[in-house]
Design a protein around this motif. Sequence first.
Motif, PDB file in Angstrom:
ATOM      1  N   GLY A 114       0.677  -1.114   0.054  1.00 60.86           N
ATOM      2  CA  GLY A 114      -0.108  -0.051  -0.050  1.00 60.86           C
ATOM      3  C   GLY A 114       0.916   1.245  -0.014  1.00 60.86           C
ATOM      4  O   GLY A 114       0.700   2.096  -0.623  1.00 60.86           O
ATOM      5  N   SER A 142       0.497   3.680  -3.183  1.00 59.44           N
ATOM      6  CA  SER A 142       0.153   2.719  -4.544  1.00 59.44           C
ATOM      7  C   SER A 142      -1.132   3.374  -5.048  1.00 59.44           C
ATOM      8  O   SER A 142      -2.135   3.721  -4.247  1.00 59.44           O
ATOM      9  CB  SER A 142       0.232   1.654  -4.356  1.00 59.44           C
ATOM     10  OG  SER A 142      -0.965   1.140  -3.692  1.00 59.44           O
ATOM     11  N   GLU A 144      -3.456   1.676  -6.430  1.00 61.45           N
ATOM     12  CA  GLU A 144      -4.454   0.688  -6.232  1.00 61.45           C
ATOM     13  C   GLU A 144      -5.010   0.972  -4.682  1.00 61.45           C
ATOM     14  O   GLU A 144      -6.262   1.066  -4.474  1.00 61.45           O
ATOM     15  CB  GLU A 144      -3.893  -0.650  -6.130  1.00 61.45           C
ATOM     16  CG  GLU A 144      -3.587  -1.162  -7.697  1.00 61.45           C
ATOM     17  CD  GLU A 144      -3.008  -2.679  -7.482  1.00 61.45           C
ATOM     18  OE1 GLU A 144      -2.074  -2.823  -6.526  1.00 61.45           O
ATOM     19  OE2 GLU A 144      -3.650  -3.602  -8.166  1.00 61.45           O
ATOM     20  N   PHE A 145      -4.110   1.208  -3.849  1.00 58.18           N
ATOM     21  CA  PHE A 145      -4.378   1.455  -2.360  1.00 58.18           C
ATOM     22  C   PHE A 145      -5.439   2.896  -2.211  1.00 58.18           C
ATOM     23  O   PHE A 145      -6.296   3.102  -1.465  1.00 58.18           O
ATOM     24  CB  PHE A 145      -3.354   1.546  -1.437  1.00 58.18           C
ATOM     25  CG  PHE A 145      -3.786   1.436   0.002  1.00 58.18           C
ATOM     26  CD1 PHE A 145      -4.441   0.334   0.440  1.00 58.18           C
ATOM     27  CD2 PHE A 145      -3.683   2.558   0.833  1.00 58.18           C
ATOM     28  CE1 PHE A 145      -4.894   0.221   2.025  1.00 58.18           C
ATOM     29  CE2 PHE A 145      -3.844   2.564   2.170  1.00 58.18           C
ATOM     30  CZ  PHE A 145      -4.520   1.360   2.581  1.00 58.18           C
ATOM     31  N   ILE A 148      -8.716   2.243  -3.464  1.00 57.47           N
ATOM     32  CA  ILE A 148      -9.473   1.737  -2.252  1.00 57.47           C
ATOM     33  C   ILE A 148      -9.956   2.847  -1.458  1.00 57.47           C
ATOM     34  O   ILE A 148     -11.106   2.615  -1.001  1.00 57.47           O
ATOM     35  CB  ILE A 148      -8.670   0.412  -1.804  1.00 57.47           C
ATOM     36  CG1 ILE A 148      -8.472  -0.647  -2.778  1.00 57.47           C
ATOM     37  CG2 ILE A 148      -9.548   0.043  -0.311  1.00 57.47           C
ATOM     38  CD1 ILE A 148      -7.287  -1.396  -2.025  1.00 57.47           C
ATOM     39  N   TRP A 156     -15.610   0.095  -1.516  1.00 52.18           N
ATOM     40  CA  TRP A 156     -14.240  -0.409  -1.027  1.00 52.18           C
ATOM     41  C   TRP A 156     -13.953  -1.699  -0.530  1.00 52.18           C
ATOM     42  O   TRP A 156     -12.929  -2.062  -0.656  1.00 52.18           O
ATOM     43  CB  TRP A 156     -13.748   1.013  -0.204  1.00 52.18           C
ATOM     44  CG  TRP A 156     -14.352   0.846   1.170  1.00 52.18           C
ATOM     45  CD1 TRP A 156     -15.233   2.012   1.310  1.00 52.18           C
ATOM     46  CD2 TRP A 156     -13.968   0.377   2.430  1.00 52.18           C
ATOM     47  NE1 TRP A 156     -15.731   1.661   2.959  1.00 52.18           N
ATOM     48  CE2 TRP A 156     -14.709   0.762   3.391  1.00 52.18           C
ATOM     49  CE3 TRP A 156     -12.840  -0.645   2.691  1.00 52.18           C
ATOM     50  CZ2 TRP A 156     -14.794   0.233   4.722  1.00 52.18           C
ATOM     51  CZ3 TRP A 156     -12.795  -1.143   3.769  1.00 52.18           C
ATOM     52  CH2 TRP A 156     -13.654  -0.719   4.856  1.00 52.18           C
ATOM     53  N   LEU A 159     -13.046  -3.947  -2.988  1.00 52.39           N
ATOM     54  CA  LEU A 159     -11.839  -3.759  -3.753  1.00 52.39           C
ATOM     55  C   LEU A 159     -10.629  -4.250  -2.885  1.00 52.39           C
ATOM     56  O   LEU A 159      -9.620  -4.782  -3.304  1.00 52.39           O
ATOM     57  CB  LEU A 159     -11.798  -2.139  -4.027  1.00 52.39           C
ATOM     58  CG  LEU A 159     -12.728  -1.697  -5.113  1.00 52.39           C
ATOM     59  CD1 LEU A 159     -12.498  -0.108  -5.104  1.00 52.39           C
ATOM     60  CD2 LEU A 159     -12.225  -2.152  -6.522  1.00 52.39           C
ATOM     61  N   LEU A 160     -10.773  -3.924  -1.491  1.00 58.69           N
ATOM     62  CA  LEU A 160      -9.945  -4.323  -0.649  1.00 58.69           C
ATOM     63  C   LEU A 160      -9.553  -5.737  -0.504  1.00 58.69           C
ATOM     64  O   LEU A 160      -8.705  -6.287  -0.445  1.00 58.69           O
ATOM     65  CB  LEU A 160     -10.069  -3.738   0.621  1.00 58.69           C
ATOM     66  CG  LEU A 160      -9.097  -3.884   1.786  1.00 58.69           C
ATOM     67  CD1 LEU A 160      -7.924  -3.142   1.682  1.00 58.69           C
ATOM     68  CD2 LEU A 160      -9.575  -3.359   3.212  1.00 58.69           C
ATOM     69  N   TRP A 163      -7.673  -7.009  -3.403  1.00 60.57           N
ATOM     70  CA  TRP A 163      -6.252  -6.278  -3.204  1.00 60.57           C
ATOM     71  C   TRP A 163      -5.459  -7.182  -2.558  1.00 60.57           C
ATOM     72  O   TRP A 163      -4.269  -7.327  -2.705  1.00 60.57           O
ATOM     73  CB  TRP A 163      -6.345  -4.694  -3.006  1.00 60.57           C
ATOM     74  CG  TRP A 163      -5.023  -4.340  -2.528  1.00 60.57           C
ATOM     75  CD1 TRP A 163      -4.395  -3.857  -3.851  1.00 60.57           C
ATOM     76  CD2 TRP A 163      -4.394  -4.116  -1.613  1.00 60.57           C
ATOM     77  NE1 TRP A 163      -3.220  -3.362  -3.339  1.00 60.57           N
ATOM     78  CE2 TRP A 163      -3.144  -3.200  -1.973  1.00 60.57           C
ATOM     79  CE3 TRP A 163      -4.550  -4.180  -0.248  1.00 60.57           C
ATOM     80  CZ2 TRP A 163      -2.130  -2.847  -1.022  1.00 60.57           C
ATOM     81  CZ3 TRP A 163      -3.668  -3.710   0.783  1.00 60.57           C
ATOM     82  CH2 TRP A 163      -2.537  -3.213   0.188  1.00 60.57           C
ATOM     83  N   THR A 164      -6.240  -7.881  -1.445  1.00 65.92           N
ATOM     84  CA  THR A 164      -5.272  -8.520  -0.495  1.00 65.92           C
ATOM     85  C   THR A 164      -5.248  -9.920  -0.710  1.00 65.92           C
ATOM     86  O   THR A 164      -4.641 -10.808   0.210  1.00 65.92           O
ATOM     87  CB  THR A 164      -5.915  -8.279   0.869  1.00 65.92           C
ATOM     88  OG1 THR A 164      -7.385  -8.659   1.099  1.00 65.92           O
ATOM     89  CG2 THR A 164      -5.761  -6.887   1.564  1.00 65.92           C
ATOM     90  N   ALA A 168      -3.258 -11.554  -6.257  1.00 63.60           N
ATOM     91  CA  ALA A 168      -3.017 -10.141  -6.388  1.00 63.60           C
ATOM     92  C   ALA A 168      -1.686  -9.743  -5.743  1.00 63.60           C
ATOM     93  O   ALA A 168      -0.882  -8.898  -6.300  1.00 63.60           O
ATOM     94  CB  ALA A 168      -4.262  -9.436  -5.709  1.00 63.60           C
ATOM     95  N   ARG A 172       1.512  -8.240  -7.769  1.00 66.74           N
ATOM     96  CA  ARG A 172       1.840  -6.796  -7.282  1.00 66.74           C
ATOM     97  C   ARG A 172       3.524  -7.087  -6.941  1.00 66.74           C
ATOM     98  O   ARG A 172       4.340  -6.070  -7.281  1.00 66.74           O
ATOM     99  CB  ARG A 172       1.318  -6.467  -6.069  1.00 66.74           C
ATOM    100  CG  ARG A 172       1.510  -5.013  -5.605  1.00 66.74           C
ATOM    101  CD  ARG A 172       0.412  -4.559  -4.933  1.00 66.74           C
ATOM    102  NE  ARG A 172       0.302  -5.364  -3.542  1.00 66.74           N
ATOM    103  CZ  ARG A 172      -0.925  -6.054  -3.168  1.00 66.74           C
ATOM    104  NH1 ARG A 172      -1.996  -5.910  -4.186  1.00 66.74           N
ATOM    105  NH2 ARG A 172      -1.090  -6.657  -2.214  1.00 66.74           N
TER     106      ARG A 172
END
Length: 336
Positions: A114, A142, A144-145, A148, A156, A159-160, A163-164, A168, A172
């Motif tokens: 992040g 970032s 991406e963060f 979010i 969000w 999306l979170l 992302w985690t 992903a 990353r």
Amino acid sequence: MALHDQVARMRAERLQTAPQAVPSSFQGVTKEKVRQVLTRLHLGTNVDLVDGVYALLDDQTNSWFSNVPPATRFSHGATTAHLACHIGILQRGGGKLDREGRDYWIKPLRELGGIEPVLLHEQRFIFGHVKAKSPNSSYRLSEEFKAILRAPDGQWEGLLSAWTSLDAARVRREFQASMVEASRLLVDRGHSELIQASISYYAARFLPGYNVIYVDDGDGDRITEEDRANFARAGVHLLLGDAMPDVLLHNPELDWLWVIEAVTSDGEVDMHKMTQLIGMANRCGKAGIGFTTTYRTWREAGARQAAHGNVAVDSYIWIQEDPARHLLVESFPTGL
């Protein structure tokens, strides 16, 4: 004027015309929203991290670097010292945070991707801390963060979660690794090449029996698990404030340490650094510790020492273009 004094003045000036020194949101994101997102990552109780993320959203304050284009904002890249002052002084009205606390207000989110490491290079920020110990090493959020954080409630959260996910995170890391390599091509490789020459030629010739246990050839903030294992085998126990050289070697038979500082711009083994590292060696029970400053050319060594004369007595100098010898720095006996 020192940075902390400049930020204190900035805060005072802002409070003359506004009820608070920082607005209630940056990029449409409130500090409470930051806390909510970090809570999902089990980081919401880390108030320094919450305020650090909020600082990195600050697109209204001009960059605190002096050598950047006028449109550059704080959010584009901020050093550890910048963040320490933004959080402690600008946001809270107190003193700047202890920079050693960066493990608490940068590292947790950096490990997740992040917060990204960036380097100010030729008036722009490039990915990665690809120049060791550079004062221009910085951090940003970032994209991406930030997406979010800016997403509305009900969006969000999904999306979170995406992302985690493990996939992903893997993608990353791979992408960031490729970005680091691309950045390295943009930066002078002289320092890295001198470090490698100091190991391959100097240490091999003048330090027989010594094993390399640490090389700081990139991101100076990061100590890998391999480094920690090497330290443990050598009986070296580091504390948060210990100085880290470019190269640290250990002779297991003698139980001596040896420090090499490769200098292309600054960073010689001076008396302050020598005192710090002797203290570390004594604390770890080592039999002794030696020191060498290396340069690429006599011209560079002469220019540095003509200006600063800071190489510590009882340490060595090695010149890459004159590799067959190293020179011991001595002083006149007292009384002469």
